[in-house]
Scaffold this motif. Structure first.
Motif, mmCIF file in Angstrom:
data_model
loop_
_atom_site.group_PDB
_atom_site.id
_atom_site.type_symbol
_atom_site.label_atom_id
_atom_site.label_comp_id
_atom_site.label_asym_id
_atom_site.label_seq_id
_atom_site.Cartn_x
_atom_site.Cartn_y
_atom_site.Cartn_z
ATOM 1 N N GLU A 128 16.137 -4.664 -21.516
ATOM 2 C CA GLU A 128 15.744 -3.935 -22.703
ATOM 3 C C GLU A 128 14.021 -4.070 -23.034
ATOM 4 O OE1 GLU A 128 17.558 -5.832 -25.921
ATOM 5 O OE2 GLU A 128 19.558 -5.289 -24.946
ATOM 6 N N LEU A 129 14.141 -2.503 -23.196
ATOM 7 C CA LEU A 129 12.716 -2.793 -23.507
ATOM 8 C C LEU A 129 11.807 -3.595 -24.442
ATOM 9 C CD1 LEU A 129 9.591 -1.295 -22.898
ATOM 10 C CD2 LEU A 129 10.438 0.514 -24.590
ATOM 11 N N ILE A 130 10.863 -4.151 -25.259
ATOM 12 C CA ILE A 130 10.176 -4.768 -25.910
ATOM 13 C C ILE A 130 8.934 -4.776 -26.494
ATOM 14 C CG2 ILE A 130 12.347 -6.765 -25.496
ATOM 15 C CD1 ILE A 130 9.896 -8.447 -23.960
ATOM 16 N N GLU A 131 8.475 -4.639 -25.609
ATOM 17 C CA GLU A 131 6.823 -4.280 -25.861
ATOM 18 C C GLU A 131 5.957 -3.155 -24.527
ATOM 19 O OE1 GLU A 131 2.731 -6.570 -26.219
ATOM 20 O OE2 GLU A 131 4.457 -7.591 -24.929
ATOM 21 N N LYS A 132 5.576 -2.817 -26.063
ATOM 22 C CA LYS A 132 4.833 -1.695 -24.626
ATOM 23 C C LYS A 132 2.549 -1.990 -25.720
ATOM 24 C CE LYS A 132 3.785 3.271 -24.891
ATOM 25 N NZ LYS A 132 4.376 4.904 -25.563
ATOM 26 N N LYS A 133 2.577 -1.419 -24.214
ATOM 27 C CA LYS A 133 0.853 -2.373 -24.320
ATOM 28 C C LYS A 133 0.038 -1.136 -23.507
ATOM 29 C CE LYS A 133 1.673 -6.293 -21.091
ATOM 30 N NZ LYS A 133 1.792 -8.057 -22.003
ATOM 31 N N GLY A 134 -0.998 -1.764 -23.395
ATOM 32 C CA GLY A 134 -2.093 -0.861 -22.548
ATOM 33 C C GLY A 134 -2.403 -1.657 -21.880
ATOM 34 N N ILE A 135 -3.009 -0.936 -20.700
ATOM 35 C CA ILE A 135 -3.339 -1.827 -19.249
ATOM 36 C C ILE A 135 -4.836 -0.441 -18.871
ATOM 37 C CG2 ILE A 135 -1.970 -0.779 -17.505
ATOM 38 C CD1 ILE A 135 -2.042 -3.543 -15.645
ATOM 39 N N GLN A 136 -5.412 -1.514 -18.380
ATOM 40 C CA GLN A 136 -6.961 -0.971 -17.560
ATOM 41 C C GLN A 136 -7.252 -0.580 -16.102
ATOM 42 O OE1 GLN A 136 -10.797 -1.560 -20.025
ATOM 43 N NE2 GLN A 136 -11.875 0.278 -19.134
ATOM 44 N N ILE A 137 -7.485 0.311 -16.118
ATOM 45 C CA ILE A 137 -7.151 0.987 -13.926
ATOM 46 C C ILE A 137 -8.239 1.439 -13.817
ATOM 47 C CG2 ILE A 137 -5.474 1.153 -12.524
ATOM 48 C CD1 ILE A 137 -3.660 0.191 -13.609
ATOM 49 N N ASP A 138 -8.932 0.985 -13.009
ATOM 50 C CA ASP A 138 -10.375 2.101 -12.789
ATOM 51 C C ASP A 138 -10.599 2.918 -13.979
ATOM 52 O OD1 ASP A 138 -11.814 2.815 -10.590
ATOM 53 O OD2 ASP A 138 -10.466 5.176 -10.237
ATOM 54 N N GLY A 139 -10.948 2.427 -15.409
ATOM 55 C CA GLY A 139 -11.834 2.989 -16.255
ATOM 56 C C GLY A 139 -10.409 3.963 -17.128
ATOM 57 N N MET A 151 -1.869 6.796 -11.511
ATOM 58 C CA MET A 151 -3.261 6.089 -11.455
ATOM 59 C C MET A 151 -3.852 7.171 -10.601
ATOM 60 S SD MET A 151 -2.226 2.434 -10.165
ATOM 61 C CE MET A 151 -1.196 1.613 -10.350
ATOM 62 N N PRO A 152 -4.936 7.034 -10.962
ATOM 63 C CA PRO A 152 -6.246 7.870 -10.390
ATOM 64 C C PRO A 152 -5.776 7.731 -8.979
ATOM 65 C CG PRO A 152 -6.814 5.976 -12.361
ATOM 66 C CD PRO A 152 -5.238 6.049 -11.455
ATOM 67 N N GLU A 153 -6.489 8.626 -8.392
ATOM 68 C CA GLU A 153 -5.988 8.673 -6.834
ATOM 69 C C GLU A 153 -7.150 7.766 -6.259
ATOM 70 O OE1 GLU A 153 -4.139 10.210 -3.921
ATOM 71 O OE2 GLU A 153 -3.410 10.970 -5.508
ATOM 72 N N THR A 154 -8.296 7.911 -6.940
ATOM 73 C CA THR A 154 -9.134 7.108 -6.124
ATOM 74 C C THR A 154 -9.173 5.737 -5.830
ATOM 75 O OG1 THR A 154 -10.182 6.761 -8.585
ATOM 76 C CG2 THR A 154 -11.377 8.642 -6.984
ATOM 77 N N VAL A 155 -7.809 4.838 -6.726
ATOM 78 C CA VAL A 155 -7.502 3.408 -6.419
ATOM 79 C C VAL A 155 -6.539 3.468 -5.455
ATOM 80 C CG1 VAL A 155 -5.555 2.457 -7.769
ATOM 81 C CG2 VAL A 155 -7.909 3.513 -8.787
ATOM 82 N N VAL A 159 0.552 -1.146 -0.083
ATOM 83 C CA VAL A 159 0.090 0.303 -0.048
ATOM 84 C C VAL A 159 0.624 0.922 -0.254
ATOM 85 C CG1 VAL A 159 -1.514 1.577 1.702
ATOM 86 C CG2 VAL A 159 -1.996 -0.743 0.913
ATOM 87 N N GLU A 160 1.903 1.005 0.658
ATOM 88 C CA GLU A 160 2.881 2.663 1.202
ATOM 89 C C GLU A 160 3.830 2.608 -0.207
ATOM 90 O OE1 GLU A 160 4.246 3.219 4.792
ATOM 91 O OE2 GLU A 160 3.122 2.379 5.874
ATOM 92 N N SER A 161 3.997 2.269 -0.729
ATOM 93 C CA SER A 161 4.928 1.790 -2.020
ATOM 94 C C SER A 161 3.830 2.431 -3.263
ATOM 95 C CB SER A 161 5.942 1.131 -2.466
ATOM 96 O OG SER A 161 4.606 -0.574 -2.597
ATOM 97 N N TRP A 162 3.481 1.476 -3.255
ATOM 98 C CA TRP A 162 1.698 2.252 -4.758
ATOM 99 C C TRP A 162 1.017 3.770 -3.564
ATOM 100 C CZ3 TRP A 162 -2.650 -0.695 -7.759
ATOM 101 C CH2 TRP A 162 -1.453 -1.457 -8.693
ATOM 102 N N GLN A 163 1.407 3.684 -3.347
ATOM 103 C CA GLN A 163 0.873 5.624 -3.045
ATOM 104 C C GLN A 163 1.862 6.540 -2.795
ATOM 105 O OE1 GLN A 163 -0.534 4.819 1.240
ATOM 106 N NE2 GLN A 163 -3.023 4.801 0.822
ATOM 107 N N THR A 164 3.160 6.086 -2.956
ATOM 108 C CA THR A 164 3.992 6.791 -2.793
ATOM 109 C C THR A 164 4.545 6.557 -4.718
ATOM 110 O OG1 THR A 164 5.950 5.441 -2.510
ATOM 111 C CG2 THR A 164 4.896 7.485 -0.800
ATOM 112 N N THR A 165 5.046 5.358 -4.937
ATOM 113 C CA THR A 165 5.118 5.264 -6.619
ATOM 114 C C THR A 165 4.644 5.394 -7.594
ATOM 115 O OG1 THR A 165 6.837 3.179 -5.640
ATOM 116 C CG2 THR A 165 5.982 3.559 -7.959
ATOM 117 N N TYR A 166 3.240 5.347 -7.296
ATOM 118 C CA TYR A 166 2.001 5.845 -8.288
ATOM 119 C C TYR A 166 1.145 7.320 -8.316
ATOM 120 C CZ TYR A 166 3.050 1.099 -9.476
ATOM 121 O OH TYR A 166 3.684 -0.366 -9.441
ATOM 122 N N ARG A 167 1.366 7.593 -7.219
ATOM 123 C CA ARG A 167 1.333 9.459 -7.247
ATOM 124 C C ARG A 167 0.972 9.911 -8.817
ATOM 125 N NH1 ARG A 167 0.866 9.843 -2.300
ATOM 126 N NH2 ARG A 167 -1.248 9.921 -2.440
ATOM 127 N N GLY A 168 0.430 10.538 -8.972
ATOM 128 C CA GLY A 168 0.059 11.341 -10.378
ATOM 129 C C GLY A 168 -0.042 10.300 -11.827
#
Length: 168
Positions: A139-150, A31-35, A20-29
């Motif tokens: 090495e970067l091999i792919e870029k794709k989309g992921i859906q999180i909270d719409g 991911m959606p704040e509601t998540v 929880v704590e690492s997601w809240q610091t790492t993904y701020r901005g």
């Protein structure tokens, strides 16, 4: 001082806190704040108990002298010849101290014991952890989309073709 060991069920609570704590610091901005606001240590604890109990992946924890969990890594074999790092998280004040690298190298050693040489990891495009993976030779091999909270977010897939090169 921090050491790394394989996770046990009783580690799930500490892992939930790190999750929880690492997601809240790492993904701020990123991911959606509601998540981020709705993350629950109790829910994550239960998730990690189930993962550890299932036994179809391996989880390592980084613990300090007081046995407090400060980070973790989860890994599994995706295909018979490809391994995947599914999660690697550290509390913010423990980042930049070589713990992530130590977790990753421990993971690579375990994969080698299972004759797995190719490893993948997915990371959100805006996450600076991607730079860590690049420094570690992925090495970067792919870029794709992921859906999180719409919302659709960019997900980058990195690969180490042969981890023996990293461990050499």
């Amino acid at each position: 001082m921090v050491y790394i060991r394989e996770a046990i069920i009783s580690d799930a609570s500490g892992m939930g806190k790190v999750n929880v704590e690492s997601w809240q610091t790492t993904y701020r901005g990123l991911m959606p704040e509601t998540v981020l606001r709705n993350l629950s240590v109790k829910d994550k604890k239960e998730k990690w108990e189930n993962i550890i109990r299932a036994g179809n992946s391996t989880t390592f924890v980084a613990v300090d002298e007081e046995e407090t969990i400060v980070g973790y890594l989860n890994m599994f074999i995706k295909k018979s010849t490809v391994g995947e790092v599914t999660a690697i998280y550290l509390l913010e004040n423990w980042q930049g101290k070589g713990i992530g690298k130590a977790l990753l190298l421990k993971c690579f050693q375990r994969f080698l014991e299972q004759s797995i040489h190719t490893i993948r990891v997915e990371v959100l495009a805006g996450n600076d952890s991607r730079l860590f993976y690049e420094r570690m030779g992925a090495e970067l091999i792919e870029k794709k989309g992921i859906q999180i909270d719409g919302n659709v977010l960019d997900l980058l897939v990195y690969e180490w073709k042969d981890i023996r090169n990293v461990l050499a």
